[in-house]
Enzyme design. Sequence first.
Site, PDB file in Angstrom:
ATOM      1  N   GLY A  57      -6.033   5.308   0.011  1.00  0.00           N
ATOM      2  CA  GLY A  57      -7.377   5.298   0.567  1.00  0.00           C
ATOM      3  C   GLY A  57      -8.274   4.334  -0.184  1.00  0.00           C
ATOM      4  O   GLY A  57      -7.888   3.187  -0.454  1.00  0.00           O
ATOM      5  N   TYR A 113       0.836  -1.205   0.000  1.00  0.00           N
ATOM      6  CA  TYR A 113       0.000   0.000   0.000  1.00  0.00           C
ATOM      7  C   TYR A 113       0.869   1.252   0.000  1.00  0.00           C
ATOM      8  O   TYR A 113       1.810   1.391   0.781  1.00  0.00           O
ATOM      9  CB  TYR A 113      -0.916   0.024   1.225  1.00  0.00           C
ATOM     10  CG  TYR A 113      -1.680   1.322   1.368  1.00  0.00           C
ATOM     11  CD1 TYR A 113      -2.766   1.609   0.539  1.00  0.00           C
ATOM     12  CD2 TYR A 113      -1.306   2.284   2.301  1.00  0.00           C
ATOM     13  CE1 TYR A 113      -3.459   2.798   0.646  1.00  0.00           C
ATOM     14  CE2 TYR A 113      -1.993   3.482   2.420  1.00  0.00           C
ATOM     15  CZ  TYR A 113      -3.072   3.735   1.582  1.00  0.00           C
ATOM     16  OH  TYR A 113      -3.740   4.926   1.678  1.00  0.00           O
TER      17      TYR A 113
END
Length: 506
Positions: free
Chosen positions: A56, A49
């Site tokens: 998000g 990530y």
Amino acid sequence: MKINNFLELKDFQKIIIGNEKIELDESLLSRVNTSFQFLKEFSKNKVIYGVNTGFGPMAQFKISDEDTHQLQYNLIRSHSSGIGNPLPAQEVKACMLARMNTLSLGNSGVHESVIYLLQELINRDIVPLIFEHGGVGASGDLVQLAHLALVLIGEGEVFYEGERKSTKDVFEIEGLQPIQVEIREGLALMNGTSVMSGIGIVNAYKANQLTDISIKLSCAINEIVQAYDDHFSEALNGTKRHYGQQKVAERMRAHLADSKLIRKREDHLYTHFEEQEKVFKEKVQEYYSLRCVPQILGPVLDTLEYTEKVLENEINSANDNPIINVEDQHVYHGGNFHGDYISLEMDKLKIVVTKLTMLAERQLNYLLNAKINEILPPFVNLGKLGFNFGMQGVQFTATSTTAESQMLSNPMYVHSIPNNNDNQDIVSMGTNAAVICRKVIENAFEVLAIEAITIVQAIEYLGFQNEISSSTKELYDEIRKIIPAFSDDMVMYPYLEEVRKYLKSM
């Protein structure tokens, strides 16, 4: 000061308040480099990530290798969207130091150039433009920290030698080079609690000042009314098992040790009582605002101590996402950026500072109301009653300011609003909590300034200058340097401001 691992709040004070320069320990830089090299290798052929994904709710989108660096720049620029008043320089420097410290733990995978540049900005007193409004406190202080990251990539604005200037121009003057994004510098800089923590550290420092001032003013009022000493005695306060209460009482005893005005109950009501007296001429006990100071300021002291512990834990924690663990050879995804710890502490701190302000306002009212103190003229008016006004006007200011703090003391901690396409479905509002806490603290200095002037005027009226304790005499002398004894009415606001400044410098 050499920075290596654990930073105490007193270290922040030396750097932020005392402007002490910082050095980076070699072991710190080694830790940062090891983390960076590990993430660089580990992220190949894996989905990490914020390294090769969107952010998000857009994390489901894979980012191509050729776009990963631009992704970080896009994140920084798009989130540099704050508005409102700029944060004060001390708070921004505290934020930079907190961010530098957490990134130096070796859990963030950033390039060492980030640490070096943060060090230079702090040491050279170059203050990034960061706005009050923008952060919801999870994923950390995204918007405010984006403005910090914007400066580190050579964009945005800074405060330099008292002026707001473009970062590019200041870097050219100082010979500084912006960082080059390597892997996740954008997300690592933005994804954390360093702004709320930085503001919180400055708030805690000022709250300590306020507590000390409030104890001193409370002691002075007890001298003015020639109070008995049993309500701050060790014997009485030792029967209640709260550290803060006992500490406040101890500080009061030390402050009043050489006062000629404080009385002992055994010398008066216990020895000179006449049976035929049905109504006593002198008070048996003082009003709560004079008698219950240890019980009122004790919780302030206890709350402040715990707040400082939480702040210290936070600034020495990894608070971004994901967390790089070189020892485990793994990258962990989670939510260390969530600011609930700081948000709750800022709400608690503003509540107790508001209570401190309420105590000051009630003590002020006691001095100004001749019907309840029975020793001073109305509004401590040293002039002609009816013709002059004394401290009447400033009481309105103290009352309205206290009322504002009471309203502001409603908690931010429970004001979560989902956003970010509901990805951030419960947030801390920690930065808002810290900013509002700061406002409550500044309000307290204003009310205490009014109380301090009133106390000095009361000492003047009673002629107690040579009987008050040496600590109160020092306060009296310093305030008299700012504002002379007055009986004729005069414009008060310049004096209020100067006394406020003096209190903040104590």
